[in-house]
Design a protein around this motif. Structure first.
Motif, PDB file in Angstrom:
ATOM      1  N   ILE A   1     -26.665  -1.601  69.262  1.00 39.34           N
ATOM      2  CA  ILE A   1     -25.668  -1.194  68.276  1.00 39.34           C
ATOM      3  C   ILE A   1     -26.370  -0.722  67.009  1.00 39.34           C
ATOM      4  CG2 ILE A   1     -23.875  -2.013  66.691  1.00 39.34           C
ATOM      5  CD1 ILE A   1     -22.781  -1.534  69.417  1.00 39.34           C
ATOM      6  N   ASN A   2     -26.061   0.475  66.594  1.00 40.82           N
ATOM      7  CA  ASN A   2     -26.441   0.982  65.277  1.00 40.82           C
ATOM      8  C   ASN A   2     -25.465   2.115  64.959  1.00 40.82           C
ATOM      9  OD1 ASN A   2     -27.406   3.405  66.555  1.00 40.82           O
ATOM     10  ND2 ASN A   2     -29.410   2.461  66.862  1.00 40.82           N
ATOM     11  N   GLY A   3     -25.661   2.772  63.835  1.00 34.02           N
ATOM     12  CA  GLY A   3     -24.718   3.798  63.442  1.00 34.02           C
ATOM     13  C   GLY A   3     -24.606   4.939  64.426  1.00 34.02           C
ATOM     14  N   VAL A   4     -25.745   5.387  64.965  1.00 27.46           N
ATOM     15  CA  VAL A   4     -25.727   6.504  65.910  1.00 27.46           C
ATOM     16  C   VAL A   4     -25.025   6.106  67.204  1.00 27.46           C
ATOM     17  CG1 VAL A   4     -27.131   8.119  67.242  1.00 27.46           C
ATOM     18  CG2 VAL A   4     -27.826   7.497  64.921  1.00 27.46           C
ATOM     19  N   VAL A   5     -25.326   4.911  67.693  1.00 30.28           N
ATOM     20  CA  VAL A   5     -24.686   4.429  68.928  1.00 30.28           C
ATOM     21  C   VAL A   5     -23.173   4.388  68.751  1.00 30.28           C
ATOM     22  CG1 VAL A   5     -24.394   2.446  70.456  1.00 30.28           C
ATOM     23  CG2 VAL A   5     -26.689   3.105  69.708  1.00 30.28           C
ATOM     24  N   THR A   6     -22.724   3.825  67.635  1.00 30.98           N
ATOM     25  CA  THR A   6     -21.285   3.731  67.382  1.00 30.98           C
ATOM     26  C   THR A   6     -20.658   5.123  67.301  1.00 30.98           C
ATOM     27  OG1 THR A   6     -21.592   1.638  66.197  1.00 30.98           O
ATOM     28  CG2 THR A   6     -19.528   2.805  65.831  1.00 30.98           C
ATOM     29  N   HIS A   7     -21.335   6.028  66.619  1.00 27.70           N
ATOM     30  CA  HIS A   7     -20.832   7.410  66.496  1.00 27.70           C
ATOM     31  C   HIS A   7     -20.685   8.048  67.879  1.00 27.70           C
ATOM     32  CE1 HIS A   7     -20.496  11.452  64.542  1.00 27.70           C
ATOM     33  NE2 HIS A   7     -21.055  11.828  65.679  1.00 27.70           N
ATOM     34  N   VAL A   8     -21.728   7.946  68.700  1.00 27.16           N
ATOM     35  CA  VAL A   8     -21.696   8.571  70.028  1.00 27.16           C
ATOM     36  C   VAL A   8     -20.636   7.908  70.902  1.00 27.16           C
ATOM     37  CG1 VAL A   8     -23.018   9.009  72.134  1.00 27.16           C
ATOM     38  CG2 VAL A   8     -24.093   9.332  69.892  1.00 27.16           C
ATOM     39  N   LYS A   9     -20.541   6.600  70.836  1.00 29.71           N
ATOM     40  CA  LYS A   9     -19.538   5.868  71.630  1.00 29.71           C
ATOM     41  C   LYS A   9     -18.125   6.323  71.275  1.00 29.71           C
ATOM     42  CE  LYS A   9     -17.738   1.141  72.264  1.00 29.71           C
ATOM     43  NZ  LYS A   9     -16.440   1.296  71.548  1.00 29.71           N
ATOM     44  N   ILE A  10     -17.841   6.412  69.971  1.00 30.28           N
ATOM     45  CA  ILE A  10     -16.503   6.813  69.534  1.00 30.28           C
ATOM     46  C   ILE A  10     -16.238   8.273  69.884  1.00 30.28           C
ATOM     47  CG2 ILE A  10     -15.041   7.164  67.496  1.00 30.28           C
ATOM     48  CD1 ILE A  10     -16.382   4.716  66.243  1.00 30.28           C
ATOM     49  N   LEU A  11     -17.249   9.127  69.736  1.00 30.41           N
ATOM     50  CA  LEU A  11     -17.091  10.534  70.094  1.00 30.41           C
ATOM     51  C   LEU A  11     -16.798  10.676  71.586  1.00 30.41           C
ATOM     52  CD1 LEU A  11     -17.186  13.547  69.491  1.00 30.41           C
ATOM     53  CD2 LEU A  11     -19.687  13.448  69.649  1.00 30.41           C
ATOM     54  N   LYS A  12     -17.529   9.940  72.409  1.00 28.36           N
ATOM     55  CA  LYS A  12     -17.300   9.974  73.863  1.00 28.36           C
ATOM     56  C   LYS A  12     -15.865   9.555  74.184  1.00 28.36           C
ATOM     57  CE  LYS A  12     -19.196   8.066  78.210  1.00 28.36           C
ATOM     58  NZ  LYS A  12     -18.006   7.386  78.770  1.00 28.36           N
ATOM     59  N   GLU A  13     -15.425   8.454  73.590  1.00 30.56           N
ATOM     60  CA  GLU A  13     -14.074   7.958  73.848  1.00 30.56           C
ATOM     61  C   GLU A  13     -13.018   8.970  73.403  1.00 30.56           C
ATOM     62  OE1 GLU A  13     -14.023   4.270  71.767  1.00 30.56           O
ATOM     63  OE2 GLU A  13     -15.084   3.167  73.349  1.00 30.56           O
ATOM     64  N   GLY A  14     -13.244   9.561  72.234  1.00 30.53           N
ATOM     65  CA  GLY A  14     -12.285  10.531  71.728  1.00 30.53           C
ATOM     66  C   GLY A  14     -12.189  11.769  72.590  1.00 30.53           C
ATOM     67  N   LEU A  15     -13.336  12.286  73.015  1.00 34.38           N
ATOM     68  CA  LEU A  15     -13.346  13.470  73.872  1.00 34.38           C
ATOM     69  C   LEU A  15     -12.655  13.185  75.208  1.00 34.38           C
ATOM     70  CD1 LEU A  15     -16.981  14.755  73.226  1.00 34.38           C
ATOM     71  CD2 LEU A  15     -14.870  15.911  72.539  1.00 34.38           C
ATOM     72  N   GLU A  16     -12.930  12.005  75.760  1.00 36.27           N
ATOM     73  CA  GLU A  16     -12.325  11.659  77.049  1.00 36.27           C
ATOM     74  C   GLU A  16     -10.814  11.470  76.919  1.00 36.27           C
ATOM     75  OE1 GLU A  16     -16.178   9.571  79.224  1.00 36.27           O
ATOM     76  OE2 GLU A  16     -14.754   8.306  78.132  1.00 36.27           O
ATOM     77  N   LYS A  17     -10.358  10.909  75.807  1.00 38.31           N
ATOM     78  CA  LYS A  17      -8.913  10.760  75.585  1.00 38.31           C
ATOM     79  C   LYS A  17      -8.226  12.118  75.533  1.00 38.31           C
ATOM     80  CE  LYS A  17      -8.789   6.333  73.110  1.00 38.31           C
ATOM     81  NZ  LYS A  17      -8.520   5.666  71.803  1.00 38.31           N
ATOM     82  N   LEU A  18      -8.962  13.113  75.064  1.00 37.78           N
ATOM     83  CA  LEU A  18      -8.400  14.464  74.963  1.00 37.78           C
ATOM     84  C   LEU A  18      -8.594  15.268  76.243  1.00 37.78           C
ATOM     85  CD1 LEU A  18      -9.521  15.312  71.318  1.00 37.78           C
ATOM     86  CD2 LEU A  18      -7.225  14.710  72.099  1.00 37.78           C
ATOM     87  N   GLY A  19      -9.107  14.609  77.295  1.00 40.62           N
ATOM     88  CA  GLY A  19      -9.191  15.240  78.605  1.00 40.62           C
ATOM     89  C   GLY A  19     -10.506  15.923  78.931  1.00 40.62           C
ATOM     90  N   HIS A  20     -11.542  15.727  78.119  1.00 37.06           N
ATOM     91  CA  HIS A  20     -12.833  16.366  78.363  1.00 37.06           C
ATOM     92  C   HIS A  20     -13.754  15.418  79.143  1.00 37.06           C
ATOM     93  CE1 HIS A  20     -11.680  19.602  75.637  1.00 37.06           C
ATOM     94  NE2 HIS A  20     -11.178  18.650  74.860  1.00 37.06           N
ATOM     95  N   GLN A  21     -14.759  15.965  79.773  1.00 37.50           N
ATOM     96  CA  GLN A  21     -15.724  15.173  80.523  1.00 37.50           C
ATOM     97  C   GLN A  21     -17.016  15.034  79.718  1.00 37.50           C
ATOM     98  OE1 GLN A  21     -14.979  17.646  84.335  1.00 37.50           O
ATOM     99  NE2 GLN A  21     -15.631  15.652  85.102  1.00 37.50           N
ATOM    100  N   VAL A  22     -17.546  13.816  79.684  1.00 39.32           N
ATOM    101  CA  VAL A  22     -18.712  13.529  78.836  1.00 39.32           C
ATOM    102  C   VAL A  22     -19.793  12.819  79.639  1.00 39.32           C
ATOM    103  CG1 VAL A  22     -19.543  12.374  76.745  1.00 39.32           C
ATOM    104  CG2 VAL A  22     -17.224  13.323  76.807  1.00 39.32           C
ATOM    105  N   LEU A  23     -21.033  13.246  79.439  1.00 39.66           N
ATOM    106  CA  LEU A  23     -22.192  12.546  79.988  1.00 39.66           C
ATOM    107  C   LEU A  23     -23.093  12.164  78.815  1.00 39.66           C
ATOM    108  CD1 LEU A  23     -23.914  11.680  82.492  1.00 39.66           C
ATOM    109  CD2 LEU A  23     -25.089  13.883  82.255  1.00 39.66           C
TER     110      LEU A  23
END
Length: 412
Positions: free
Chosen positions: A14-36
């Motif tokens: 856990i750090n700022g970058v990890v949290t940012h990427v985690k939230i971005l991944k979740e947000g993109l997936e909620k909007l129907g996009h695929q993330v790796l």
């Protein structure tokens, strides 16, 4: 859209970058996009994909908080990324995995987005002795410029990132896209009174004490030593204000010793490391979030505090001046006296005034959820995707600039 996010560290770290990427991944997936997510993992000896994360073999670097560093070149990694077939490659760090993203974008002919999260000038001391700091800083700037030159678009969570790119000699525009926060997890409505009471009992803090807290890695760049100096100069036991430092790092013992020498040890508590999922009741039990750091871009820990309703006391930082609005979601201080004045101002507010302030603070981050971050970033992705497709098909679609989207969402 298919998006590959490259980050040197990811969960369970856990750090700022990890949290940012985690939230971005979740947000993109909620909007129907695929993330790796592509990340370094020192616990594996082979590449594998699980739950949308490509784990890459890495070497454990104990000096750097036990993070892993992966080799930038791997045929197996490239094959797995090619199989995913991303429309956009987005790097969030500058080392092995980040370089891997740069090369993958070039080989696969995909648009590359580069987000700068860290003001590396503040971290040179981790890798260079004092006499080499100047040389290493110049090298760091050249390296940043090289990565920026490879990218189709640049982003950063604050104006400070744009200034850093400028100082490194980068002339491209920088899309300023604020960090995000897990709003539900840190909502005071979801944190029980029992957990807050348990927090005060655990650290022996009386109910009549106001609590100011800082959360983060205890490194020199966070300037916790400045808070301690200011505290010793201007806060007394009679003020009944307690300072709690949440986190661990290379300077923890040094800071504890500083508090003792300054004679304020009874007014300061160091909790050590706290797991991220255990953090909400810690923050919700406090009254104010305080930071003297001039190295942060758009601190996620600060945003998490604001999501629980904590007004922020931020040391004057011109390039981050727009993050705290005086009396709306916090206050700015520039010396020991003004810090103490702001703390006392909050402490002396009536319960009704505090409730109004807390509601105002929470409202100031209501547009900082996962889908908001994803929508901000999608404007960058879509513009690049549009440009890429236009060059291939001659057809284009209009998308708004990130700055315009931010303006529109703030006006809602």
């Amino acid at each position: 859209m298919r998006v590959a996010l490259f980050t040197e560290t990811y969960l369970p770290h856990i750090n700022g970058v990890v949290t940012h990427v985690k939230i971005l991944k979740e947000g993109l997936e909620k909007l129907g996009h695929q993330v790796l997510v592509v990340t370094a993992d020192y616990n594996t000896h082979k590449h594998y994909i699980k739950d949308g994360v490509l784990h890459c073999p890495a070497k454990r670097m104990r000096r750097f908080y036990n993070f892993g560093v992966a080799a930038p070149i791997s045929e197996r990694r490239l094959r797995l990324i090619r199989d995913f077939n991303p429309d956009i490659i987005h790097i969030h760090n500058e080392f092995g995995v980040g370089l891997s993203g740069v090369m993958a974008a070039k080989i696969l002919k995909k648009p590359l987005v580069y987000t700068l999260h860290t003001m590396y000038d503040e971290y040179i001391y981790y890798v260079a002795p004092p006499m080499l700091v100047s040389v290493m800083t110049k090298f760091s700037h050249r390296y940043t410029k090289m990565l920026a030159k490879s990218a189709s678009a640049l982003t950063g969570p604050s104006k400070k990132c744009a200034e850093y790119f400028k100082n490194a000699g980068v002339k491209k525009d920088v899309n300023v896209i604020p960090n995000s926060v897990e709003l539900e997890s840190f909502s005071p409505a979801n944190i029980s009174a029992e957990k807050k009471e348990a927090f005060r009992k655990q650290y022996n803090i009386d109910d009549d004490q106001m609590i100011a807290c800082f959360v983060g890695r205890l490194g020199r760049e966070k300037s916790v030593d400045v808070i301690l100096d200011y505290w010793a100069q201007s806060i007394t036991k009679e003020d009944k204000i307690h300072l709690i430092i949440i986190g661990d790092g290379p300077c923890k013992e040094e800071l504890e010793e500083q508090a003792k020498k300054l004679g304020i040890a009874e007014m300061v508590t160091f909790t050590g490391a706290v797991q991220h999922d255990e953090l909400p009741p810690y923050l919700a039990s406090c009254d104010v979030y305080i930071t003297a750091s001039l190295s942060d871009t758009n601190s996620i820990s600060m945003l998490e505090g604001m999501a629980t309703g904590l007004p922020v006391l931020q040391r004057l930082d011109p390039l981050n001046a727009d993050q705290v609005r005086e009396g709306v979601n916090g206050f700015v201080f520039d010396d020991a006296v003004s810090m103490a004045e702001k703390l006392r101002e909050v402490k002396n507010k009536s319960p009704e005034e505090l409730d109004i302030l807390k509601r105002s603070v929470i409202a100031s981050v209501k547009r900082s959820g996962a889908e908001d971050l994803a929508n901000y970033m999608l404007t960058v992705y879509h513009n690049l995707y549009n440009e890429d497709n236009t060059s291939k098909t001659g057809k284009s679609i209009h998308f708004v600039r990130p700055s315009e989207l931010l303006k529109r969402m703030k006006e809602r």
